[in-house]
Design a protein around this motif. Structure first.
Motif, short mmCIF file in Angstrom:
data_model
loop_
_atom_site.label_atom_id
_atom_site.label_comp_id
_atom_site.label_asym_id
_atom_site.label_seq_id
_atom_site.Cartn_x
_atom_site.Cartn_y
_atom_site.Cartn_z
N THR A 26 11.62 30.87 13.56
CA THR A 26 11.26 29.65 14.27
C THR A 26 11.50 28.42 13.40
O THR A 26 11.16 28.40 12.22
CB THR A 26 9.78 29.71 14.69
OG1 THR A 26 9.55 30.89 15.43
CG2 THR A 26 9.42 28.49 15.53
N ILE A 27 12.10 27.39 14.01
CA ILE A 27 12.27 26.09 13.37
C ILE A 27 11.20 25.16 13.90
O ILE A 27 10.98 25.07 15.12
CB ILE A 27 13.68 25.52 13.65
CG1 ILE A 27 14.76 26.47 13.14
CG2 ILE A 27 13.83 24.15 12.99
CD1 ILE A 27 14.75 26.70 11.65
N ASP A 28 10.54 24.45 13.02
CA ASP A 28 9.48 23.52 13.42
C ASP A 28 10.10 22.29 14.06
O ASP A 28 10.77 21.49 13.40
CB ASP A 28 8.65 23.13 12.20
CG ASP A 28 7.45 22.28 12.55
OD1 ASP A 28 7.19 22.08 13.76
OD2 ASP A 28 6.75 21.82 11.64
N LEU A 29 9.88 22.12 15.36
CA LEU A 29 10.48 20.99 16.08
C LEU A 29 9.89 19.66 15.64
O LEU A 29 10.55 18.62 15.77
CB LEU A 29 10.28 21.19 17.58
CG LEU A 29 10.91 22.46 18.18
CD1 LEU A 29 10.61 22.55 19.67
CD2 LEU A 29 12.42 22.48 17.93
N ASP A 30 8.66 19.67 15.11
CA ASP A 30 8.03 18.43 14.67
C ASP A 30 8.71 17.85 13.42
O ASP A 30 8.49 16.69 13.08
CB ASP A 30 6.55 18.65 14.36
CG ASP A 30 5.76 19.00 15.61
OD1 ASP A 30 6.21 18.62 16.71
OD2 ASP A 30 4.71 19.66 15.49
N SER A 31 9.50 18.65 12.72
CA SER A 31 10.17 18.16 11.52
C SER A 31 11.41 17.32 11.84
O SER A 31 12.02 16.75 10.94
CB SER A 31 10.57 19.33 10.62
OG SER A 31 11.46 20.20 11.29
N GLY A 32 11.78 17.23 13.14
CA GLY A 32 12.88 16.37 13.55
C GLY A 32 14.22 16.80 13.00
O GLY A 32 14.57 17.99 12.98
N GLU A 33 14.96 15.81 12.49
CA GLU A 33 16.31 16.10 12.00
C GLU A 33 16.31 16.91 10.71
O GLU A 33 17.35 17.45 10.32
CB GLU A 33 17.07 14.79 11.77
CG GLU A 33 16.44 13.88 10.73
CD GLU A 33 17.22 12.60 10.50
OE1 GLU A 33 16.92 11.91 9.52
OE2 GLU A 33 18.12 12.31 11.31
N GLU A 35 9.51 27.10 10.19
CA GLU A 35 8.06 27.11 10.29
C GLU A 35 7.42 27.64 9.01
O GLU A 35 6.31 27.23 8.63
CB GLU A 35 7.63 27.98 11.48
CG GLU A 35 6.14 27.94 11.75
CD GLU A 35 5.76 28.74 12.97
OE1 GLU A 35 4.72 29.43 12.91
OE2 GLU A 35 6.49 28.68 13.97
N LYS A 67 14.86 19.74 10.36
CA LYS A 67 15.00 21.12 10.84
C LYS A 67 14.36 22.13 9.89
O LYS A 67 14.95 23.14 9.51
CB LYS A 67 16.48 21.48 11.03
CG LYS A 67 17.23 20.59 12.01
CD LYS A 67 18.70 20.97 12.08
CE LYS A 67 19.47 20.02 12.98
NZ LYS A 67 20.92 20.35 13.02
N THR A 103 7.05 24.59 6.67
CA THR A 103 5.97 23.66 7.07
C THR A 103 4.60 24.30 6.87
O THR A 103 3.63 23.63 6.49
CB THR A 103 6.15 23.22 8.52
OG1 THR A 103 6.21 24.37 9.37
CG2 THR A 103 7.44 22.42 8.69
#
Length: 538
Positions: free
Chosen positions: A369-376, A381, A378, A384
């Motif tokens: 999973t990539i944390d979408l809250d980290s924006g560009e 998870e 990428k 983060t």
């Protein structure tokens, strides 16, 4: 003979015989026994699993046992520095004082201490009183009102220095025998007693942090170390297990270098230290976040299989078991992530800068999973999560080195450890106080201020009963304690020379003048000349 990793695509068959995974979906590395480890590029767990059973923690963080009923600042602190702990300090200190009292001309200069005075000594250490790392001459210098009045009224500067010199935490008479098998003999029993209380009165959350912090010290100590990345650089290293949610210090272990042969001669490797310090939470499915000094693949496997604990931690690039494909590469795309999976372990290599890669190991995460809250950026998870839970020991470090620091400059390393324990006990007490008073919000400075006052005011009250305390200090002590000034019985006036009752003995101001109301001798500095007109108009 152990198999070796294929050196080129031509050496690989089309599929792996063990699990029928296409070879193009595999990374290769070697473990300590030079055996090949096969890391899958795709997750091994089904995607519909919401949470691994190994990460389900049923207990919530909070006080337990006697700590649930503590509502005041002093009660929370007394959970750790109770009568037994204070008695240990008093006994050790008085044994040492009895051995050096013959060096003093006056008996009162080396009088024994008691529990009230030791508690007041700890209260004076509180940084919220303005003492902290402040020079003691400035604390007790009250000529221009720049001193700390509460410290000035609690004990004299000479007495404070005397206690700093004489404070002991063991019986020095049998220390040589204990020191022969333990470098920490000076404070071992005291340290273990306090740490046991840390463990007793609190349940940590499901996320904990293992890290090291450095107690600044440049004096003589055989296990003093140098860490250039720390603010103090030189000092005594202490390993800590901290709750990542509440910043409660749950367990501590002092690094004492190579111990003499005996029961305290244990391994100081990162793996063994981590297992020892996490032993109390073994079998609870908690996660441990750690940095690259601790993290390794063998440690992750041992904690998961034997202790039922998961880990998330950064890894050094030279650690055994990391595939070459996950290491730094100048051709890597910026902010790209490469995942590798092996049994219950997940490796991720994140590229935050060109020609740089950060590798993390997790036995808690099984997906990509990539944390979408980290924006560009990428960020995965895993990254983060690490950033969010790694701060436990770092936050405690910041609390201990701010202006609320309890430490004093000293040349004795046991006192450095003692100051560290007082700091941690104050932090833990504030955590329990916060849980038991959820309806009120008290800043840490205010908490320490109330705690310091509760520790020192019994000593001020006790000192007020002394017959040799200067009258001016008695007046100030009654004022700060909120005690009404007693009425003085008038005495007959005379013309004889006497000492001003408001001047201290050191000044020894003599005068013939008397107060017209009470008859006590009074010098010009403590009297005023008023005409009859003004006097009658009042």
């Amino acid at each position: 003979m152990a198999p070796t990793a294929p050196s080129s695509p031509q050496d690989m068959s089309e599929c792996d015989d063990e699990d029928n995974t296409p070879l193009g979906n595999i990374f290769y590395s070697k473990d300590k026994q030079k055996r090949v480890m096969k890391w899958n590029k795709c997750p091994l767990d089904p995607s519909n699993i919401r949470k691994r059973a190994s990460n389900i923690v049923l207990r919530l963080p909070g006080p337990r046992g006697e700590a649930r009923n503590t509502k005041t600042e002093i009660d929370c602190f007394n959970l750790y520095f109770d009568d037994d702990v204070i008695e240990m300090i008093v006994n050790g200190t008085n044994i040492y004082i009895s051995g050096i009292k013959d060096q003093f001309e006056r008996e009162r200069d080396a009088r024994p201490t008691d529990k009230t005075e030791i508690r007041a000594f700890i209260g004076i250490l509180s940084g919220c009183l303005g003492s902290g790392r402040k020079h003691t001459k400035h604390i007790w210098d009250n000529n221009r009102g720049s001193g700390v009045e509460s410290c000035y009224l609690t004990m004299s500067e000479n007495r404070f220095h005397f206690l700093m010199r004489c404070m002991r935490f063991d019986d020095i008479r049998d220390r040589p025998q204990r020191k022969a098998v333990d470098n920490l003999a000076h404070i071992r029993s005291f340290f273990e007693l306090i740490v046991q209380k840390f463990k007793t009165f609190f349940t940590p959350s499901e996320y904990c942090t293992v890290d090291e912090h450095l107690l600044k010290f440049r004096g003589n100590c055989q296990f003093k170390i140098y860490i250039p990345s720390k603010p103090g650089k030189y000092g005594i290293k202490v390993f800590a297990l901290v709750c990542a949610k509440t910043m409660y210090v749950y367990n501590l272990e002092v690094y004492v270098a190579k111990q003499p042969p005996g029961p305290f001669n244990v391994s100081q490797s990162a793996e063994d230290v981590t297992i020892r310090i996490c032993e109390l939470i073994a079998g609870t499915n908690r996660n441990i976040t750690m940095d690259n000094w601790f993290t390794s693949i063998p440690l992750a496997e041992k904690l998961f299989e034997e202790k039922q604990l998961t880990i998330v931690g950064t890894m050094r690039s030279n650690r055994i078991g990391i595939p070459e494909d996950l290491k730094a590469n100048k051709n890597r795309e910026l902010y790209s992530s490469i995942f590798a999976h092996h049994k219950k372990k997940t490796l991720v290599s994140y590229c935050p800068k060109k020609n740089k890669a950060v590798v993390l190991l997790s036995t808690m995460h099984s997906d990509q999973t990539i944390d979408l809250d980290s924006g560009e950026l990428k960020k995965p998870e895993i990254v983060t999560f690490y950033n969010r839970t790694k701060v436990g020991v770092d936050v405690v470090d910041q609390m201990c080195v701010t202006k609320y620091d309890e430490s004093k400059n000293t040349k004795r390393w046991p006192m450095v450890i003692f100051f560290g324990l007082v700091n941690n006990a104050a932090i833990n007490a504030s955590r329990i106080y916060k849980f038991n008073n959820m309806d009120t919000s008290v800043p840490r400075r205010e908490f320490l201020d109330h705690l310091a006052w509760e520790l020192i005011h019994p000593q001020i009250r006790k000192r007020l009963e002394s017959s040799v305390l200067p009258t001016e200090m008695k007046i100030r002590a009654r004022r700060i304690l909120g005690i009404e000034e007693p009425r003085r019985q008038p005495i007959p006036q005379d013309n004889r020379v006497g000492r001003c009752y408001l001047c201290g003995r050191a000044r020894d101001k003599s005068t013939r003048k008397c107060c017209d109301k009470c008859g006590y001798k009074i010098c010009p500095d403590h009297s005023s000349l008023v005409c009859h007109s003004c006097l009658n108009s009042e």
